[in-house]
Design an enzyme around this catalytic site. Structure first.
Site, short mmCIF file in Angstrom:
data_model
loop_
_atom_site.label_atom_id
_atom_site.label_comp_id
_atom_site.label_asym_id
_atom_site.label_seq_id
_atom_site.Cartn_x
_atom_site.Cartn_y
_atom_site.Cartn_z
CG ASP A 1 -1.92 -0.81 1.29
OD1 ASP A 1 -2.20 -1.60 0.11
OD2 ASP A 1 -2.85 -1.18 2.06
CG HIS B 1 2.75 -0.23 4.04
ND1 HIS B 1 2.07 -0.88 5.43
CD2 HIS B 1 1.36 0.52 3.91
CE1 HIS B 1 0.69 -0.82 5.79
NE2 HIS B 1 0.11 0.19 4.62
#
Length: 195
Positions: A6, A152
Site C-alpha cells: 500500500d 507497505h
C-alpha cells in the site's frame, strides 16, 4: 498468499521493492494512491512492465471518518483514470485508506467498477518500532492458504524509513510462505472472482 503493498508509488523505495521481487521471482499487487500516480507515472509504468498488478488505494490517503459519498466516487474515479492513463490498464481492486471500508466507500468502489479487498494478515511495518524480524513474525504467524498479506512499499504514511524494514523482511516472508507450501503472487492469481 496474495502479496500486496500500500501507499505508493514512491520513486525512491518502490523500485527497490521491484528489484527485490524480481530476485525472489514473485509478482505482487500494489495499491497505489492516485495523486502519487500522477506525480510518478514512470514508477507505475515500470511496476506494470515488471509484471505486477496495480490496484487503487484512493486518490490520497484521506480520512475515512469524514464520510462524503459523492466525493468518494469522484476521487476513486480520478484514481482509476490516473492508473489507466499511466499504464493503459484499468485496475480491478480497491483497498480503502486505513482499511476502513465504510458503506459509502464500498458503494463508491462498486460504482466505479472496483472490487473492495482488505487483508488477512499484516506486518505492522508502518510503526516506528518495527524490525525485519517483527514484520516477518507478524506476517508468518497468520499464514494460511487463501490469505492476503498487507505490507507497505513507502513510508509516505508511516514511520520514517519503515519501508527499509519491510524490504529487509521480504525475503524471509516469501521463504516462509514457500516453506509452508504456499505460492505467492498478486490478487489476480489468487483465485478471487469478480463479483
Amino acid at each position: 498468499m496474495a502479496l500486496t503493498f500500500d501507499d505508493g508509488p514512491d520513486p525512491e523505495s518502490t523500485p527497490r521493492f521491484l528489484d527485490a521481487l524480481d530476485a525472489l521471482d514473485v509478482r505482487a499487487t500494489f495499491f497505489v494512491l492516485g495523486d502519487g500516480v500522477v506525480r510518478h507515472p514512470a514508477v507505475v509504468r515500470e511496476t506494470v512492465r515488471r509484471g505486477h498488478e496495480l490496484a487503487v488505494h484512493g486518490w490520497s490517503h484521506d480520512r475515512p471518518w469524514r464520510p462524503a459519498p459523492a466525493d468518494d466516487v469522484r476521487s476513486l474515479l480520478r484514481a482509476v483514470h490516473a492508473v489507466l492513463e499511466a499504464t493503459g490498464r484499468r485496475p480491478r481492486w480497491y483497498r480503502p485508506p486505513y482499511g476502513i471500508l465504510t458503506g459509502g466507500r464500498w458503494a463508491a468502489a462498486r460504482a466505479v467498477g472496483l472490487r473492495p479487498v482488505l487483508w488477512s494478515v499484516w506486518g505492522r511495518d508502518w510503526t516506528a518500532g518495527a524490525t525485519p524480524a517483527s514484520v516477518r513474525t507478524a506476517v508468518t504467524a497468520g499464514l494460511r492458504g487463501g490469505g492476503t498479506v498487507l505490507l507497505h512499499d513507502t513510508d509516505r504514511m508511516a514511520a520514517p524509513d519503515s519501508w527499509r524494514v519491510t524490504l529487509d523482511a521480504l525475503p524471509g516472508i516469501v521463504n516462509d510462505c514457500r516453506t509452508a507450501g504456499l505460492s505467492v503472487g498478486p490478487l489476480a492469481e489468487h483465485g478471487v472472482r469478480d463479483a
